[in-house]
Design a protein around this motif. Structure first.
Motif, PDB file in Angstrom:
ATOM      1  N   MET A   1       0.729  -1.240   0.020  1.00  0.00           N
ATOM      2  CA  MET A   1       0.036   0.058  -0.013  1.00  0.00           C
ATOM      3  C   MET A   1       0.830   1.368  -0.015  1.00  0.00           C
ATOM      4  SD  MET A   1      -3.100  -0.985   2.453  1.00  0.00           S
ATOM      5  CE  MET A   1      -3.959   0.372   2.323  1.00  0.00           C
ATOM      6  N   LEU A   2       1.863   1.308   0.606  1.00  0.00           N
ATOM      7  CA  LEU A   2       2.713   2.385   0.562  1.00  0.00           C
ATOM      8  C   LEU A   2       3.403   2.771  -0.605  1.00  0.00           C
ATOM      9  CD1 LEU A   2       4.303   1.802   4.312  1.00  0.00           C
ATOM     10  CD2 LEU A   2       3.055   3.916   3.341  1.00  0.00           C
ATOM     11  N   LYS A   3       3.886   1.536  -1.087  1.00  0.00           N
ATOM     12  CA  LYS A   3       4.593   1.767  -2.316  1.00  0.00           C
ATOM     13  C   LYS A   3       3.469   2.269  -3.748  1.00  0.00           C
ATOM     14  CE  LYS A   3       6.392  -0.928  -6.348  1.00  0.00           C
ATOM     15  NZ  LYS A   3       6.469  -2.324  -6.996  1.00  0.00           N
ATOM     16  N   ASP A   4       2.174   1.833  -3.328  1.00  0.00           N
ATOM     17  CA  ASP A   4       1.234   2.297  -4.380  1.00  0.00           C
ATOM     18  C   ASP A   4       0.898   3.770  -4.046  1.00  0.00           C
ATOM     19  OD1 ASP A   4       0.990  -0.270  -5.401  1.00  0.00           O
ATOM     20  OD2 ASP A   4      -0.827  -0.764  -4.308  1.00  0.00           O
ATOM     21  N   LEU A   5       0.940   4.008  -2.645  1.00  0.00           N
ATOM     22  CA  LEU A   5       0.517   5.564  -2.345  1.00  0.00           C
ATOM     23  C   LEU A   5       1.591   6.479  -2.841  1.00  0.00           C
ATOM     24  CD1 LEU A   5      -1.240   5.493   0.958  1.00  0.00           C
ATOM     25  CD2 LEU A   5      -2.357   6.200  -1.019  1.00  0.00           C
TER      26      LEU A   5
END
Length: 960
Positions: free
Chosen positions: A664-668
């Motif tokens: 999720m952090l990579k996507d955000l």
């Protein structure tokens, strides 16, 4: 000094002997460590007593204890403050018959809520009686077989496997019991099939098999008539002798029972005697063997009351239970003979059905082996060659075409051990699972000792590089190993490649392969991988598809009565009863008898069992519905994973928040977690202070900047980090190891460091430290490994092992520290956790709002909008919860962690926006400027379905 040969002479009269020297004897049944002494519980079966000693006493042996009788107000119990312990002559029952009987009908604790008979106690007693064999025939299941086989083999007594089945006669529409004994290897497989069929045909939570299916699979089995039998049913109905003879001819042997086994049935004694004689005579005419069985459900006669403690303790309003008056203890030959004689009044018949025929059946039964303890794994074409090929290909991608000799040496050592022991497939399957996770876009996180394997690292199964700390050049292949082992590769100072001038990369955590697969690489590799909860089910389905549904099963589990609940049952049962001998120690004794009784079955949260295609599942285990519930619809192995793990491949598909966070952090952020530098001092400082966050969290008593970071967000983790203040990644991993161990930091290593007896880098923090340091101190390598294996499990060391440490160069404090340890964490596990934590902490520092969005989305299960939106209420509840922060239940822990992270986020200049049906996402905390929009599911009365419906309606309106 007052000598007591029996505890019953003391119990109830203690007040007359307080502060006096007394001497008692008993069998030790429990030992508890209490600071600098031990509480030793002893019993002579009739009564029990508590003793306090300075030395650890061996459980299961008889001793005489001499000391002062005192009273412990905390435990509300009398106890003996012991000053001398002597070996004592046991008080045990025996079997003096020249020719011994064999018990063919006993129920272990696995007979769900209907027996408290401990399998090991049964085997031990049968062995001490001189019996040649003993059978266990639990109700509906065969859970006990694996442990029963191993223990009986160890005690040199023949185990007879069996089961008491619920059999439904379709033609007569009645259900009665049939006792089944396994005669040979084929019979065991057929019994497994019967157990499967019955457990896939559950009626009111009972496993039932039809008479037709039983007949179909009876080859290799001996069918006995049982207690609640078709025979007794039709006899009481007044059936003719011809009808009874027809029934008798169905069985391989006929069981009769002592009259006191029928008390609960309320059948007249005269009728039972006539029934027994009638069935015996008809059986003789048909040449059927008749035996006398005990329907055993507890070991000793005086334990009948303890069975009732369990029966009433498991009674509920919806399913009330009545106590039993039946007598079902394990009788010796003479006792059973007396019961047979009471019925028949003939010596010959009594001897025949008690001794001769039970022995005849036992002798007719072949040796049956449920497991050969040799691992069977699925066959992959060219598995050994491919493993070597993939490992070397990936090694060259990292370290260049010309591999450093030290790397080749480590790779060859591991590959030879893996391939020679037939474990290549296990590594390849794990590699496939990791690739599947990456296909979904999620990283993995390893756990356990798999990070001790360089091959696992090269295959991408673990993020932990176990080589010694080293530099390597991604451009020209230069490799240089560091001699400083008090750090890891991430801690090495930056330097340029002497060959090409580029900045060198660094890695390596100095972890020994032996910790993972044993000293000679003989241990089955237990590869544990953490997957995101988002794809947890997808990975399990992938395995089912990869190997086939008939060859891939969720591992079953067996839930039993805990020690705590057993004690509650005892206290409730005796609460209003005037029973003189049930003091505190005897309550503990009774609870020990009850604990471990089967309550239900379930499914292991992560373990999957794989069966090679050349085998059938029933070569190893039956299968069943989890919890005997077709409604749930989950099918598991009948045996739990521990019974199967030496013969079949167990694959753990574990769920963890870490991979979800990173995805999720990579996507955000658009920043790849693989590009995070592992030597950022600002990030590392978060594990020892809040300085880099630019906030003061003293008002919520927080000194560490890792709130919201998996594995380091709990109060205990913070306490450990405050005490150790790690300055390097190496220190951080040691701290995490200490936090996961038992009796390793507090009351042990901490005191050694505080007294400046040793530096924090010298103390034992994990398993690997023992192996490495003992070798350094001069202890033989193999012996060092053996000591490590014992200490990590909290086991006592032998005199030889103690002498080896004392004779080495180990410091004086070292042996004492090892002896206090109850459990040690593997270094590889700690490193894996800290790599994950560090990467998430990186995002927390440099992408704060994205971090908080992910944290609250994934972790904030208990999120009260009314409290969170009020700074005053948030702080107030934090302070209330902080008073007992180390005793929180799950909900309190989640609320506490959430609110502290809320407080920190506000201090960093960010805040929340209330939920809005036109703007909020269903589940995700959406970023809007410097705010997080609370999702719909955090609103009262809005669950997942309703939230998703609102989102769909909103999207449809936009389209319109």
């Amino acid at each position: 000094m007052y000598f007591f040969e029996k505890l019953s002479k003391l119990v109830g009269n203690e007040i007359n002997f307080v502060n006096k020297e007394i001497s008692v004897k008993g069998k030790v049944f429990r030992v508890e460590e209490n600071k600098d002494s031990f509480y030793v519980y002893i019993s002579d079966y009739e009564c029990s007593f508590l003793c306090q000693t300075q030395d650890k006493i061996k459980k299961g042996e008889w001793f005489r204890f001499e000391g002062i009788l005192e009273y412990d107000s905390v435990m509300a119990s009398y106890y003996i403050n012991v000053f001398q312990v002597k070996k004592a002559v046991p008080i045990e029952t025996c079997d003096l018959a020249v020719n011994k009987r064999v018990e063919l009908h006993a129920h272990s604790k696995m007979s769900s809520k209907s027996s408290i008979l401990d399998m090991k106690e049964l085997v031990d007693t049968a062995t001490s009686y001189g019996h040649r064999a003993v059978a266990i025939t639990d109700n509906e299941n065969v859970h006990i077989i694996p442990a029963f086989y191993q223990y009986a083999k160890q005690k040199n007594i023949k185990p007879i496997f069996g089961c008491e089945l619920n059999v439904f006669d379709e033609s007569k529409s009645i259900m009665k019991n049939v006792n089944v004994l396994v005669k040979n290897q084929n019979g065991l497989k057929n019994l497994y099939k019967i157990i499967t069929i019955s457990h896939m045909n559950v009626v009111n939570k009972k496993a039932v098999i039809t008479l037709t299916d039983l007949i179909k699979h009876r080859d290799g089995l001996l069918l006995g008539s049982s207690l609640d039998s078709f025979l007794l049913y039709y006899y009481l109905k007044g059936s003719s002798e011809d009808r009874l003879s027809e029934l008798i001819s169905f069985y391989d042997y006929i069981e009769l029972f002592p009259l006191d086994c029928y008390i609960d049935s309320n059948i007249e004694t005269s009728k039972l005697i006539d029934y027994s004689k009638t069935i015996y005579n008809l059986s003789k005419k048909l040449n059927k063997i008749v035996v006398m069985s005990g329907d055993v459900r507890y070991l000793k006669k005086e334990e009948q009351d303890y069975l009732n403690v369990m029966i009433l303790g498991t009674s509920t309003k919806s399913k009330p239970r009545k106590q039993t008056n039946n007598v079902n203890y394990f009788r010796n030959t003479q006792e059973m003979y007396d019961k047979a004689y009471k019925i028949f009044k003939k010596i010959g018949i009594a001897k025949e059905i008690t001794v001769k025929n039970t022995s005849k059946i036992a002798e007719s039964i072949e040796e049956v082996v449920p497991f050969d303890l040799k691992l069977k794994v699925p066959k992959f074409e060219s598995a050994d060659e491919n493993l070597r090929k993939y490992a070397y290909e990936n090694a060259r991608k990292i370290y260049g075409k010309e591999l450093h000799p030290q790397i080749i040496e480590r790779m060859e050592k591991e590959l030879n051990n893996i391939i020679n022991n037939g474990y290549a497939v296990i590594f390849l399957i794990s590699t496939e699972m990791v690739k599947e996770s990456l296909r979904f876009g999620y990283p993995i996180g390893s756990r356990g000792s798999v990070g001790s394997s360089l091959i696992a690292f090269l295959l991408g199964i673990t993020e932990v590089n176990p080589l010694a700390p080293h530099y390597f050049c991604k451009h020209c292949g230069y490799v240089e190993f560091s001699e400083n082992l008090n750090l890891c590769g991430f801690d090495l100072e930056k330097k340029s490649c002497p060959r090409c001038g580029k900045i060198l990369s660094s890695d390596g955590h100095n972890i020994r392969f032996e910790v993972f697969m044993g000293y000679s690489g003989e241990k089955i590799p237990d590869i544990d991988v953490n997957f995101s909860a988002d794809i947890f089910n997808d990975i399990q389905r992938y395995l089912e598809k990869r190997f086939g549904r008939d060859y891939c099963y969720k591992a079953g589990t067996i839930s039993t009565i805990s020690r705590y609940n057993a004690m509650k049952m005892v206290n409730k049962y005796y609460k209003n009863k005037e029973v003189r001998n049930v003091n505190y120690a005897h309550s503990v004794y009774i609870s020990e008898k009850i604990k471990g009784t089967k309550l239900n079955t379930g499914q292991h949260p992560s373990a999957m069992i794989i069966i090679p295609r050349e085998y059938d599942v029933h070569d190893f285990t039956p299968y069943q519905y989890s919890a005997n519930s077709p409604e749930i619809g989950i099918i598991t192995t009948h045996y739990d994973f521990k019974a199967l793990e030496n013969d079949l491949l167990k694959i753990d598909v574990l769920s963890h928040d870490g991979p979800t966070f990173l995805k999720m952090l990579k996507d955000l952020t658009g920043f790849d977690y693989n590009d995070i530098p592992m030597d950022d001092e600002r990030v590392l400082s978060l594990f020892s202070s809040t300085k880099e966050l630019g906030v003061d969290l003293s008002e919520i008593e927080t000194e560490i900047g890792t709130l919201g970071v998996p594995e380091v967000w709990t109060p205990f983790s913070h306490k450990m980090l405050i005490e150790t203040r790690p300055k390097t990644f190496y220190d951080l991993c040691r701290t995490n190891s200490l936090a996961h161990g038992t009796n390793i930091w507090f009351n042990n290593a901490r005191e050694i460091v505080l007294k400046n007896t040793a530096d924090i880098n010298q103390i034992v923090s994990c398993r690997d430290d023992i192996l490495i340091m003992l070798e350094y101190y001069g202890v033989d390598s193999k012996l060092s490994f053996r000591i490590m294996e014992k200490v990590r499990k909290g086991k006592d060391l032998t005199d030889e092992e103690i002498s080896a440490i004392k004779d080495s160069n180990a410091p004086e404090w070292y042996l004492d520290s090892l002896r206090k340890i109850h459990y040690l964490f593997p270094k590889a596990h700690a490193v894996a956790y800290m790599i994950m934590a560090y990467k998430i902490a990186y995002y927390k520092l440099y992408y704060p709002l994205e971090f908080y969005s992910v944290y609250f989305t994934v972790r904030a299960k208990c999120f009260d909008i009314g409290i969170v939106m009020s700074e005053e209420l948030t702080l107030k509840l934090i302070k209330i919860l902080s008073k007992n922060e180390f005793q929180h239940n799950y909900e309190q822990s989640n609320v506490y962690s959430t609110l502290k992270t809320v407080y920190e986020m506000r201090k960093r200049g960010y805040d929340f926006l209330g939920p809005d049906k036109d703007k909020s996402e269903a589940h995700v905390f959406k970023i809007e400027g410097d705010y997080l929009r609370i999702p719909l599911t955090k609103m009262k009365n809005i669950g997942n379905k309703k939230a998703n419906k609102i989102i769909r309606q909103r999207q449809q309106q936009k389209i319109i």
